[in-house]
Write a protein that holds these residues in place. Structure first.
Motif, PDB file in Angstrom:
ATOM      1  N   ASP A   1       0.829  -1.333   0.092  1.00 53.49           N
ATOM      2  CA  ASP A   1       0.169   0.012   0.003  1.00 53.49           C
ATOM      3  C   ASP A   1       0.948   1.230  -0.133  1.00 53.49           C
ATOM      4  OD1 ASP A   1      -2.488  -1.721   0.125  1.00 53.49           O
ATOM      5  OD2 ASP A   1      -2.291  -1.751   2.417  1.00 53.49           O
ATOM      6  N   LEU A   2       2.041   1.016   0.073  1.00 53.06           N
ATOM      7  CA  LEU A   2       3.139   2.291   0.070  1.00 53.06           C
ATOM      8  C   LEU A   2       2.938   3.118  -1.221  1.00 53.06           C
ATOM      9  CD1 LEU A   2       6.443   1.153   1.806  1.00 53.06           C
ATOM     10  CD2 LEU A   2       4.643   2.966   2.857  1.00 53.06           C
TER      11      LEU A   2
ATOM     12  N   ALA B   1      11.046  -0.928   5.042  1.00 56.89           N
ATOM     13  CA  ALA B   1      10.080  -1.126   6.282  1.00 56.89           C
ATOM     14  C   ALA B   1      10.039   0.080   7.193  1.00 56.89           C
ATOM     15  CB  ALA B   1      10.940  -2.321   7.095  1.00 56.89           C
ATOM     16  N   GLU B   2      11.080   1.027   6.995  1.00 56.41           N
ATOM     17  CA  GLU B   2      11.080   2.360   7.976  1.00 56.41           C
ATOM     18  C   GLU B   2      10.255   3.182   7.320  1.00 56.41           C
ATOM     19  OE1 GLU B   2      14.777   4.240   9.309  1.00 56.41           O
ATOM     20  OE2 GLU B   2      15.840   2.413   8.831  1.00 56.41           O
ATOM     21  N   LEU B   3       9.846   3.126   5.991  1.00 57.88           N
ATOM     22  CA  LEU B   3       9.033   4.029   5.344  1.00 57.88           C
ATOM     23  C   LEU B   3       7.588   3.629   5.759  1.00 57.88           C
ATOM     24  CD1 LEU B   3      10.360   4.213   1.594  1.00 57.88           C
ATOM     25  CD2 LEU B   3      10.847   5.729   3.685  1.00 57.88           C
TER      26      LEU B   3
ATOM     27  N   THR C   1       2.467   4.325   9.008  1.00 55.58           N
ATOM     28  CA  THR C   1       1.957   3.899   9.938  1.00 55.58           C
ATOM     29  C   THR C   1       1.674   4.988  11.004  1.00 55.58           C
ATOM     30  OG1 THR C   1       2.312   1.537   9.588  1.00 55.58           O
ATOM     31  CG2 THR C   1       1.576   2.094  11.824  1.00 55.58           C
ATOM     32  N   ASP C   2       2.707   5.637  11.403  1.00 49.57           N
ATOM     33  CA  ASP C   2       2.339   6.872  12.444  1.00 49.57           C
ATOM     34  C   ASP C   2       1.798   8.181  11.699  1.00 49.57           C
ATOM     35  OD1 ASP C   2       3.517   5.373  14.659  1.00 49.57           O
ATOM     36  OD2 ASP C   2       5.604   6.009  13.920  1.00 49.57           O
TER      37      ASP C   2
ATOM     38  N   ASP D   1       6.199  11.864  -3.458  1.00 45.21           N
ATOM     39  CA  ASP D   1       7.007  13.072  -3.222  1.00 45.21           C
ATOM     40  C   ASP D   1       7.783  13.360  -1.915  1.00 45.21           C
ATOM     41  OD1 ASP D   1       4.771  14.128  -2.242  1.00 45.21           O
ATOM     42  OD2 ASP D   1       4.680  15.608  -3.671  1.00 45.21           O
ATOM     43  N   LYS D   2       7.058  12.678  -1.051  1.00 49.81           N
ATOM     44  CA  LYS D   2       7.401  12.789   0.503  1.00 49.81           C
ATOM     45  C   LYS D   2       8.441  11.556   0.942  1.00 49.81           C
ATOM     46  CE  LYS D   2       3.196  15.404   1.991  1.00 49.81           C
ATOM     47  NZ  LYS D   2       2.195  15.029   2.880  1.00 49.81           N
ATOM     48  N   LEU D   3       8.087  10.440   0.159  1.00 51.47           N
ATOM     49  CA  LEU D   3       8.482   9.133   0.702  1.00 51.47           C
ATOM     50  C   LEU D   3      10.008   8.908   0.062  1.00 51.47           C
ATOM     51  CD1 LEU D   3       5.715   6.502   1.023  1.00 51.47           C
ATOM     52  CD2 LEU D   3       7.104   7.759   2.931  1.00 51.47           C
ATOM     53  N   LEU D   4      10.139   9.482  -1.280  1.00 57.35           N
ATOM     54  CA  LEU D   4      11.372   9.196  -1.726  1.00 57.35           C
ATOM     55  C   LEU D   4      12.332  10.169  -1.169  1.00 57.35           C
ATOM     56  CD1 LEU D   4      10.465   8.969  -5.610  1.00 57.35           C
ATOM     57  CD2 LEU D   4      11.525   7.421  -4.193  1.00 57.35           C
TER      58      LEU D   4
END
Length: 472
Positions: free
Chosen positions: A411-412, A435-437, A442-443, A451-454
């Motif tokens: 779902d990421l 896993a950290e992403l 989750t939080d 554009d936030k996760l990369l």
């Protein structure tokens, strides 16, 4: 109620009988279908006994499958039904405890009925007019709710080791009592030895049928009393006499009776939940400790859910359950001790869903309700604290699911290929970064945008792992 002289034969079977009659043969409805009709129930499966040989039956009907032709049985496919059809026969010798060493065709339906297991199953109905043939007074036993073997119990049970298990299953399924001599034979050493020799799969199938009755504890208790439970599920025995009750009054039953009651409290139409109810505390005897306090002793079972899950896996594997069923049941057992409080934040609810899985959440709630039922044999009262707690949890879980939050790595908003395109090499480190992403999302669900996760992934790669990104 007097013994009935006939039953109503379904129209399709009348047509089948016309074919037998046209070829000069007799045919009778036998077995469970007749028993059910006499009990005023609808019969679903039709079995026929006939004086025609298997070869003759195959010549009479267009679609016939030789399902057990060595023992005189074929299956007729007609009018949307599969009708198991067996030639009148007598049998001799059962060296393997299941199949007769020799089969001889018999001349009459009465001879054929004499080889059957229980009087309630040794009744035939003439397909021509529904006339009942009942040489062993099976109707009387049905009327009185009695399970009795045809002839000697020891002989009948020696012929097929599954028959004792079937007797117990029928007792729970029909609400019948097992006749005194028949019941005594169930615990006879020779009978137990014969029963212990049946395949795990045959026992498993009967166990599942027991668990899908209205009150599975009835059959399960009989299995324990006769010693049959010890043959196939030895892990249950230590639960008998393992006390749980202390001054806190959470439990009044020992572990064994708690498990049986929990089975009764689980939904009848959910086999996996009933299996989980049966196994969910089977590891408690191994986990039991006692804490001595001034106000009284407190009994603990710390970590019993993990022990129970392993014991469930071992038991179900031995009984040859499908791997998918084993996995589902063991997951429920392992997670059944979840503890929800209103103080949980949304992130805690998401973590709970991630851990237990959306696909089995309803089953887990059903298992919790069964577990509570098993404490005192009383269902959770609507409006009670336990009921309100589960309703609140259910509402919050549904809300999280409806919001389409990321509940798994798939779902990421980014995947492994996206990270590799950004310069992060494939391998274990890439999996750790994903896993950290996922933990971040989750939080904070709002972070689940590419554009936030990369940029976050690149930063973790450089700062935590000392990686170097390619220059533009």
């Amino acid at each position: 109620m007097n013994s009935r002289k006939c039953v109503k034969i379904p129209a399709e079977l009348h047509k089948v009988n016309e074919i037998f009659t046209a070829h000069g043969h007799k045919a009778y409805l036998v077995g469970g279908a007749v028993r059910d009709m006499l009990r005023g129930k609808q019969a679903h499966d039709w079995d026929i006994a006939t004086d025609a040989t298997p070869q003759q039956v195959m010549q009479m009907f267009r679609r016939v499958i030789p399902t057990g032709i060595a023992h005189g049985t074929v299956t007729i496919h007609i009018y949307g039904h599969e009708i198991e059809t067996t030639t009148f026969r007598t049998e001799a010798g059962y060296s393997d405890g299941r199949h007769p060493d020799a089969v001889q065709y018999a001349a009459t339906i009465e001879e054929d009925l004499s080889r059957r297991d229980f009087t309630m199953n040794a009744i035939a109905a003439d397909l021509a007019d529904g006339t009942i043939v009942d040489p062993f007074h099976g109707q009387e036993d049905i009327r009185n709710g009695i399970i009795r073997t045809v002839g000697s119990p020891l002989e009948r049970f020696d012929e097929d080791g599954l028959r004792p298990v079937r007797a117990i299953r029928f007792a729970g399924q029909l609400g019948f009592k097992i006749e005194e001599n028949t019941f005594a034979a169930l615990s006879h050493p020779a009978v137990l030895a014969r029963t212990g020799s049946i395949s795990p799969e045959r026992f498993r199938d009967e166990l599942c049928k027991m668990l899908q009755t209205d009150t599975p504890s009835a059959s399960l208790r009989l299995m324990e009393q006769t010693g049959i439970m010890d043959l196939f599920i030895p892990g249950f025995k230590p639960c008998r006499g393992c006390q749980q009750a202390d001054f806190r009054a959470f439990h009044e039953f020992d572990v064994a009776d708690h498990l049986l009651a929990a089975c009764d409290g689980a939904p009848k139409d959910k086999l996996e939940v009933r299996l989980a109810a049966f196994y969910h505390d089977i590891g408690k005897p191994e986990a039991r400790t006692v804490e001595h306090l001034p106000q009284g002793d407190v009994i603990h079972f710390h970590g019993h859910e993990k022990i129970s899950a392993q014991k469930a896996k071992d038991s179900m594997t031995a009984l040859k359950f499908p791997n998918q069923t084993i996995s589902a049941v063991c997951h429920l057992v392992k997670e059944h001790m979840f503890f929800y409080e209103s103080s949980w934040g949304d992130a805690a609810v998401r973590r709970f869903i991630i851990r237990v899985g959306t696909e089995c959440f309803d089953d887990l709630i059903d298992l919790r309700l069964a577990d509570i039922y098993g404490m005192h044999g009383v269902a959770v009262a609507e409006g009670s604290p336990a009921w309100l707690n589960l309703v609140e949890l259910h509402t919050r879980v549904e809300k999280v699911i409806a919001e389409k939050n990321a509940l798994s790595l798939k779902d990421l908003a980014v995947n492994g290929r996206d990270l590799m395109n950004a310069g992060i090499p494939a391998g274990k480190m890439l999996g750790n970064i994903l896993a950290e992403l996922f933990e971040t999302v989750t939080d904070s669900p709002a972070m689940n945008e590419q554009d936030k996760l990369l940029p976050l992934a690149k930063n973790i790669f450089v700062q935590k792992y000392g990686g170097k990104l390619p220059t533009a």
